[in-house]
Design an enzyme around this catalytic site. Sequence first.
Site, short mmCIF file in Angstrom:
data_model
loop_
_atom_site.label_atom_id
_atom_site.label_comp_id
_atom_site.label_asym_id
_atom_site.label_seq_id
_atom_site.Cartn_x
_atom_site.Cartn_y
_atom_site.Cartn_z
CG HIS A 168 -2.13 -0.69 1.26
ND1 HIS A 168 -2.63 -1.32 2.38
CD2 HIS A 168 -3.05 -0.89 0.27
CE1 HIS A 168 -3.79 -1.89 2.08
NE2 HIS A 168 -4.08 -1.65 0.81
CB CYS A 262 -2.79 0.65 8.66
SG CYS A 262 -1.45 0.42 7.52
N1 ARG Z 1 -3.99 -7.02 6.52
C1 ARG Z 1 -4.37 -5.82 5.86
C2 ARG Z 1 -4.32 -6.01 4.37
O1 ARG Z 1 -3.45 -6.69 3.90
C3 ARG Z 1 -3.48 -4.70 6.30
C4 ARG Z 1 -3.89 -3.36 5.78
C5 ARG Z 1 -2.96 -2.27 6.19
N2 ARG Z 1 -3.49 -1.01 5.91
C6 ARG Z 1 -2.87 0.01 5.31
N3 ARG Z 1 -3.48 1.15 5.25
N4 ARG Z 1 -1.71 -0.15 4.74
O2 ARG Z 1 -5.13 -5.49 3.63
#
Ligand code: ARG
Length: 271
Positions: A168, A262
Amino acid sequence: MKKRQARSRHYLMCEPTFFEVSYSINPWMNPSRPTSTERGLAQWKTLHDLLAGLGHTVELIEPVAGLPDMVYSANGATVVDGRALVARFRHEQRVDESPAYLEWFRARGWEVRQAEFVNEGEGDFLCVGDVILAGSGFRSEPDAHDEAAKFFGKPVLGLTLIDHRYYHLDTALAVLDENEIMYYPEAFSPESRSLLEERFPDAILAGASDAEVFGLNAVSDGLHVLVAQQAERLHKQLRERGFEPIGVDMTELLKGGGGAKCCTLELREQD
Ligand code: ARG
C-alpha cells in the site's frame, strides 16, 4: 528551522476487538504465528488516546466479527471535502468491510459512493495539499486513480509500488504537511521515484531499516508525527525539520501488515 503548526483533525478508527491473523494477503501476515488480541487492543488504545489527547476528534466505527482487518480503517475510504469514496477491496476476505463503511458515512449524512474499481482507500490515496498521491502495483488499480480524480475533482499523481512488502502507498510514504512528505525510495518504480524527486525535492528519505519497522506508516497533524518507535533515524530526521515525532508501538498490529496510519482514516470536511 521552519516553525511547524498542528491543525486539528477528524479521524475514524476501528477497535481491534476481533483482531487476529487468520489468513495471509500480504507478506507480513503469517497465520501460524500467534497474535494477541489483547496486546493489539492495548497498542491501538494508546494510539487512539494519543490522537484524542492532541485535541483531534476521533470517531469510531463498530468492529464486525469475522473481519479481523477492519482495524485498518485507513483502507475503508478516502474522504476529501466532505465526500467519501468507499473502498472496493481486492481480496475477498475484506470485501464485507465496504458495506459497513458505506453505512457509517450514510448514517451521518456524508456524501458517499463506493468505488467502482479496486480502491483501498487511504492505504493507497494520500492527500498532499491539493494533490492526491495514488499508489498501484499491488492493491488499488490505476483505473481507480482516474475515478478518484473525477470524484474529488482534484489532480491525482499515480505512483507504482514494486516491493511486495510495501503493498500500500501508506506503507512507503507519509504526508507530513501541505507540501511535505517522507518516503522510502526503493519501494517505487524508477519512473515514480523521478516523479517524487521532481515534485518533492526536500522530502525526507527513509532508509531500509526504518521502512521495515513501518516507520513510514505515520500520522502527522502538521507538527506531531506519530511514528513507529523503532524507526530511530526517522525520529531524528523529523526533529531536524522541526516536527515532533511521538513514538508508538504497533508491533502486534504489524503482524497483520499495518501500523499507526493504517489504523487512522482522516475525515476531511468541506473547507
Ligand atoms: N492485513 C491488511 C491487508 O493486507 C493490512 C492493511 C494495512 N493497511 C494500510 N493502510 N496499509 O489489507
